[in-house]
Design a protein around this motif. Structure first.
Motif, PDB file in Angstrom:
ATOM      1  N   ARG A 238       0.813  -1.219   0.000  1.00 31.84           N
ATOM      2  CA  ARG A 238       0.000   0.000   0.000  1.00 31.84           C
ATOM      3  C   ARG A 238       0.848   1.272   0.000  1.00 31.84           C
ATOM      4  NH1 ARG A 238      -4.677  -1.640   4.481  1.00 31.84           N
ATOM      5  NH2 ARG A 238      -5.668  -3.272   3.213  1.00 31.84           N
ATOM      6  N   ASP A 239       2.155   1.105  -0.109  1.00 32.70           N
ATOM      7  CA  ASP A 239       3.072   2.258  -0.107  1.00 32.70           C
ATOM      8  C   ASP A 239       2.870   3.123   1.137  1.00 32.70           C
ATOM      9  OD1 ASP A 239       4.223   1.544  -2.505  1.00 32.70           O
ATOM     10  OD2 ASP A 239       2.740   2.640  -3.687  1.00 32.70           O
ATOM     11  N   LYS A 240       2.724   2.461   2.269  1.00 34.67           N
ATOM     12  CA  LYS A 240       2.511   3.177   3.527  1.00 34.67           C
ATOM     13  C   LYS A 240       3.592   2.828   4.553  1.00 34.67           C
ATOM     14  CE  LYS A 240      -2.506   3.652   3.055  1.00 34.67           C
ATOM     15  NZ  LYS A 240      -3.828   3.375   3.673  1.00 34.67           N
ATOM     16  N   VAL A 241       4.778   2.519   4.070  1.00 31.39           N
ATOM     17  CA  VAL A 241       5.880   2.185   4.967  1.00 31.39           C
ATOM     18  C   VAL A 241       6.395   3.472   5.609  1.00 31.39           C
ATOM     19  CG1 VAL A 241       8.175   1.189   5.147  1.00 31.39           C
ATOM     20  CG2 VAL A 241       6.503   0.203   3.571  1.00 31.39           C
ATOM     21  N   ILE A 242       6.436   3.472   6.919  1.00 33.99           N
ATOM     22  CA  ILE A 242       6.911   4.631   7.673  1.00 33.99           C
ATOM     23  C   ILE A 242       8.175   4.229   8.428  1.00 33.99           C
ATOM     24  CG2 ILE A 242       6.387   6.310   9.461  1.00 33.99           C
ATOM     25  CD1 ILE A 242       3.443   5.995   8.790  1.00 33.99           C
ATOM     26  N   LEU A 243       9.262   4.930   8.175  1.00 34.22           N
ATOM     27  CA  LEU A 243      10.516   4.675   8.879  1.00 34.22           C
ATOM     28  C   LEU A 243      10.599   5.581  10.107  1.00 34.22           C
ATOM     29  CD1 LEU A 243      13.022   4.414   5.883  1.00 34.22           C
ATOM     30  CD2 LEU A 243      11.975   2.545   7.176  1.00 34.22           C
ATOM     31  N   GLU A 244      10.759   4.935  11.242  1.00 38.97           N
ATOM     32  CA  GLU A 244      10.878   5.699  12.482  1.00 38.97           C
ATOM     33  C   GLU A 244      12.329   6.138  12.681  1.00 38.97           C
ATOM     34  OE1 GLU A 244       9.463   3.197  15.554  1.00 38.97           O
ATOM     35  OE2 GLU A 244       7.407   3.061  14.767  1.00 38.97           O
ATOM     36  N   GLU A 245      12.502   7.242  13.316  1.00 40.47           N
ATOM     37  CA  GLU A 245      13.841   7.755  13.620  1.00 40.47           C
ATOM     38  C   GLU A 245      13.983   7.884  15.135  1.00 40.47           C
ATOM     39  OE1 GLU A 245      14.941  11.273  11.584  1.00 40.47           O
ATOM     40  OE2 GLU A 245      14.632  10.446   9.568  1.00 40.47           O
ATOM     41  N   GLU A 246      14.812   7.018  15.671  1.00 41.26           N
ATOM     42  CA  GLU A 246      15.078   7.050  17.101  1.00 41.26           C
ATOM     43  C   GLU A 246      16.544   6.688  17.341  1.00 41.26           C
ATOM     44  OE1 GLU A 246      13.029   3.989  19.275  1.00 41.26           O
ATOM     45  OE2 GLU A 246      12.684   2.845  17.437  1.00 41.26           O
ATOM     46  N   GLU A 247      17.057   7.166  18.418  1.00 41.02           N
ATOM     47  CA  GLU A 247      18.470   6.920  18.718  1.00 41.02           C
ATOM     48  C   GLU A 247      18.625   5.527  19.331  1.00 41.02           C
ATOM     49  OE1 GLU A 247      20.935   8.902  22.005  1.00 41.02           O
ATOM     50  OE2 GLU A 247      21.386  10.117  20.231  1.00 41.02           O
ATOM     51  N   TYR A 248      19.665   4.808  18.913  1.00 42.62           N
ATOM     52  CA  TYR A 248      19.924   3.484  19.452  1.00 42.62           C
ATOM     53  C   TYR A 248      21.433   3.316  19.655  1.00 42.62           C
ATOM     54  CZ  TYR A 248      21.211   2.245  14.639  1.00 42.62           C
ATOM     55  OH  TYR A 248      21.801   2.209  13.410  1.00 42.62           O
ATOM     56  N   ILE A 249      21.772   2.360  20.534  1.00 40.02           N
ATOM     57  CA  ILE A 249      23.170   2.071  20.826  1.00 40.02           C
ATOM     58  C   ILE A 249      23.621   0.913  19.939  1.00 40.02           C
ATOM     59  CG2 ILE A 249      24.797   1.380  22.620  1.00 40.02           C
ATOM     60  CD1 ILE A 249      22.892   2.566  24.677  1.00 40.02           C
ATOM     61  N   THR A 250      24.691   1.115  19.215  1.00 38.52           N
ATOM     62  CA  THR A 250      25.152   0.119  18.249  1.00 38.52           C
ATOM     63  C   THR A 250      25.513  -1.205  18.912  1.00 38.52           C
ATOM     64  OG1 THR A 250      26.067   1.959  16.960  1.00 38.52           O
ATOM     65  CG2 THR A 250      26.718  -0.262  16.329  1.00 38.52           C
ATOM     66  N   THR A 251      26.221  -1.152  20.031  1.00 43.29           N
ATOM     67  CA  THR A 251      26.625  -2.391  20.713  1.00 43.29           C
ATOM     68  C   THR A 251      25.417  -3.164  21.228  1.00 43.29           C
ATOM     69  OG1 THR A 251      26.950  -1.080  22.727  1.00 43.29           O
ATOM     70  CG2 THR A 251      28.892  -1.516  21.356  1.00 43.29           C
ATOM     71  N   SER A 252      24.387  -2.432  21.631  1.00 44.67           N
ATOM     72  CA  SER A 252      23.171  -3.112  22.077  1.00 44.67           C
ATOM     73  C   SER A 252      22.526  -3.878  20.933  1.00 44.67           C
ATOM     74  CB  SER A 252      22.197  -2.081  22.651  1.00 44.67           C
ATOM     75  OG  SER A 252      20.987  -2.703  23.035  1.00 44.67           O
ATOM     76  N   LEU A 253      22.556  -3.277  19.743  1.00 45.69           N
ATOM     77  CA  LEU A 253      22.018  -3.955  18.565  1.00 45.69           C
ATOM     78  C   LEU A 253      22.797  -5.239  18.274  1.00 45.69           C
ATOM     79  CD1 LEU A 253      20.104  -3.896  16.082  1.00 45.69           C
ATOM     80  CD2 LEU A 253      21.844  -2.534  14.908  1.00 45.69           C
ATOM     81  N   ILE A 254      24.125  -5.174  18.395  1.00 52.40           N
ATOM     82  CA  ILE A 254      24.954  -6.353  18.147  1.00 52.40           C
ATOM     83  C   ILE A 254      24.696  -7.421  19.202  1.00 52.40           C
ATOM     84  CG2 ILE A 254      27.300  -7.203  17.886  1.00 52.40           C
ATOM     85  CD1 ILE A 254      26.327  -5.369  15.663  1.00 52.40           C
ATOM     86  N   ASN A 255      24.533  -7.013  20.465  1.00 55.19           N
ATOM     87  CA  ASN A 255      24.237  -7.977  21.524  1.00 55.19           C
ATOM     88  C   ASN A 255      22.927  -8.708  21.267  1.00 55.19           C
ATOM     89  OD1 ASN A 255      26.570  -7.471  22.995  1.00 55.19           O
ATOM     90  ND2 ASN A 255      25.618  -5.810  24.168  1.00 55.19           N
ATOM     91  N   ASP A 256      21.934  -7.983  20.742  1.00 51.16           N
ATOM     92  CA  ASP A 256      20.663  -8.628  20.415  1.00 51.16           C
ATOM     93  C   ASP A 256      20.858  -9.675  19.317  1.00 51.16           C
ATOM     94  OD1 ASP A 256      19.423  -7.028  22.255  1.00 51.16           O
ATOM     95  OD2 ASP A 256      18.758  -5.529  20.786  1.00 51.16           O
ATOM     96  N   VAL A 257      21.760  -9.380  18.376  1.00 52.25           N
ATOM     97  CA  VAL A 257      22.035 -10.333  17.301  1.00 52.25           C
ATOM     98  C   VAL A 257      22.677 -11.601  17.870  1.00 52.25           C
ATOM     99  CG1 VAL A 257      23.362 -10.736  15.196  1.00 52.25           C
ATOM    100  CG2 VAL A 257      22.260  -8.530  15.563  1.00 52.25           C
ATOM    101  N   VAL A 258      23.623 -11.426  18.759  1.00 47.60           N
ATOM    102  CA  VAL A 258      24.296 -12.575  19.368  1.00 47.60           C
ATOM    103  C   VAL A 258      23.301 -13.408  20.174  1.00 47.60           C
ATOM    104  CG1 VAL A 258      26.071 -13.289  20.997  1.00 47.60           C
ATOM    105  CG2 VAL A 258      26.512 -11.390  19.418  1.00 47.60           C
ATOM    106  N   SER A 259      22.429 -12.734  20.920  1.00 51.14           N
ATOM    107  CA  SER A 259      21.419 -13.461  21.708  1.00 51.14           C
ATOM    108  C   SER A 259      20.481 -14.231  20.789  1.00 51.14           C
ATOM    109  CB  SER A 259      20.618 -12.471  22.569  1.00 51.14           C
ATOM    110  OG  SER A 259      21.477 -11.785  23.462  1.00 51.14           O
ATOM    111  N   ARG A 260      20.114 -13.597  19.673  1.00 47.88           N
ATOM    112  CA  ARG A 260      19.239 -14.277  18.727  1.00 47.88           C
ATOM    113  C   ARG A 260      19.937 -15.487  18.123  1.00 47.88           C
ATOM    114  NH1 ARG A 260      14.360 -15.849  17.715  1.00 47.88           N
ATOM    115  NH2 ARG A 260      14.037 -16.264  15.493  1.00 47.88           N
TER     116      ARG A 260
END
Length: 338
Positions: A238-260
């Protein structure tokens, strides 16, 4: 694009015909002031086409009016008596590409008017038609009528074909819209019971209910991801994709990947190597939920098709005019992707 090509093709045919008319006018000594007007008209047609001004519907009418004037100028001369049918037939076929029946009707009327003028001119001169001239005239009129009715039939069939295609497209669009509504509704309806299952699984895990509770929790998480994928699919359609903009910590993102990775590795004894480039900012801005999803899909695909060896994940950054892009590269020792 198709309309533009058709328009240029018609202007080309008109230009060639008018150039021939200009040469004939000069050779036969017709009105001296008409050839310059024909040349100016040809140039004007191309200017309108390239500038796309005025709007297409008005341009189409102007092309037709100019051609009708050129046909009339050619037809009112006595020397053009037996050529009128050929010229009108040529213009009929040319403007049939515009698929406008009224143009065919007006051209047939113009042919009749020109023939009346020709008879008046011959009557003034006292010209008497013989059997050969009459038979030729009847043949020419029959040819013009045949081409006229053929063009009308072709236009009608083209319109019917277009209506059928439009109807099919409408049915397909309606089906797609219904399917998207169905997927949206079912994803919302599934979210609540899945959240309940995940919540109960968390309680069971806290109470040390056993390995079965962890299996239920993992299955609930996977189902939640599938529901999110359905929602993302409907948003893309439907061409209704909305990208959110929020601040995140890069290492936290990597830790989530390792946990997954630890959850989906399933005792395959696969090694995960994470290479985080030192120039990657500690904090970045972006849609963290979609970043998680990208990592998840890449990682699940890598683990699924890797029997032995490991998965190599490299995270780096790329400087741009507006900031820094996060670059994700994932390599595995599996069969790969085509």
């Amino acid at each position: 694009m198709e309309r533009n090509r058709t328009e240029k093709f018609i202007i080309l045919l008109i230009s060639l015909a008018c150039i021939g008319l200009t040469i004939e006018s000069v050779l036969l000594g017709w009105e001296f002031w008409v050839p310059p007007l024909l040349i100016i008209g040809i140039i004007s047609l191309w200017v309108m086409n390239f500038s796309e001004e005025p709007e297409y519907k008005l341009r189409r009418v102007l092309y037709f009016v100019f051609s009708c004037l050129a046909v009339f100028y050619h037809g009112v001369h006595e020397t053009s008596f037996f050529d009128v049918a050929l010229v009108v037939s040529f213009v009929l076929v040319t403007f049939s590409f515009f698929a406008r029946p009224y143009m065919m009707h007006l051209l047939l009327v113009e042919y009749g008017v020109i023939m009346i003028i020709q008879f008046v001119l011959f009557n003034r001169n006292g010209t008497v038609f013989g059997t050969l001239e009459i038979s030729r005239l009847l043949l020419h009129e029959a040819i013009v009528l045949m081409i006229y009715f053929s063009c009308i039939k072709a236009i009608r069939e083209r319109e019917d074909f277009q209506q059928i295609n439009d109807k099919k497209d409408g049915i397909i669009e309606a089906y797609d819209a219904d399917m998207e509504d169905f997927l949206t509704n079912i994803s919302h309806e599934l979210r609540t019971p899945v959240n309940v299952v995940n919540g109960i699984a968390d309680l069971l895990i806290k109470r040390n209910a056993g390995h079965e509770a962890s299996i239920i929790k993992n299955a609930g998480i996977r189902l939640s991801y599938q529901i999110e994928d359905i929602q993302d699919y409907t948003e893309c359609k439907r061409d209704k994709v909305i990208l959110e903009e929020e601040e995140y910590i890069t290492t936290s993102l990597i830790n989530d990947v390792v946990s997954r990775f630890r959850l989906i590795e399933e005792d395959k004894n696969i090694e995960l190597v994470v290479d985080l480039a030192p120039d990657v900012p500690a904090r970045m801005t972006g849609d963290i939920r979609k970043l998680h999803k990208i990592f998840r899909h890449l990682l699940e695909n890598a683990v699924k098709f890797t029997k032995h060896g490991g998965v190599y994940l490299r995270v780096s950054s790329e400087a741009t005019d507006y900031g820094v892009n996060l670059c994700i590269e994932m390599t595995d020792t599996g069969i790969g992707m085509d």
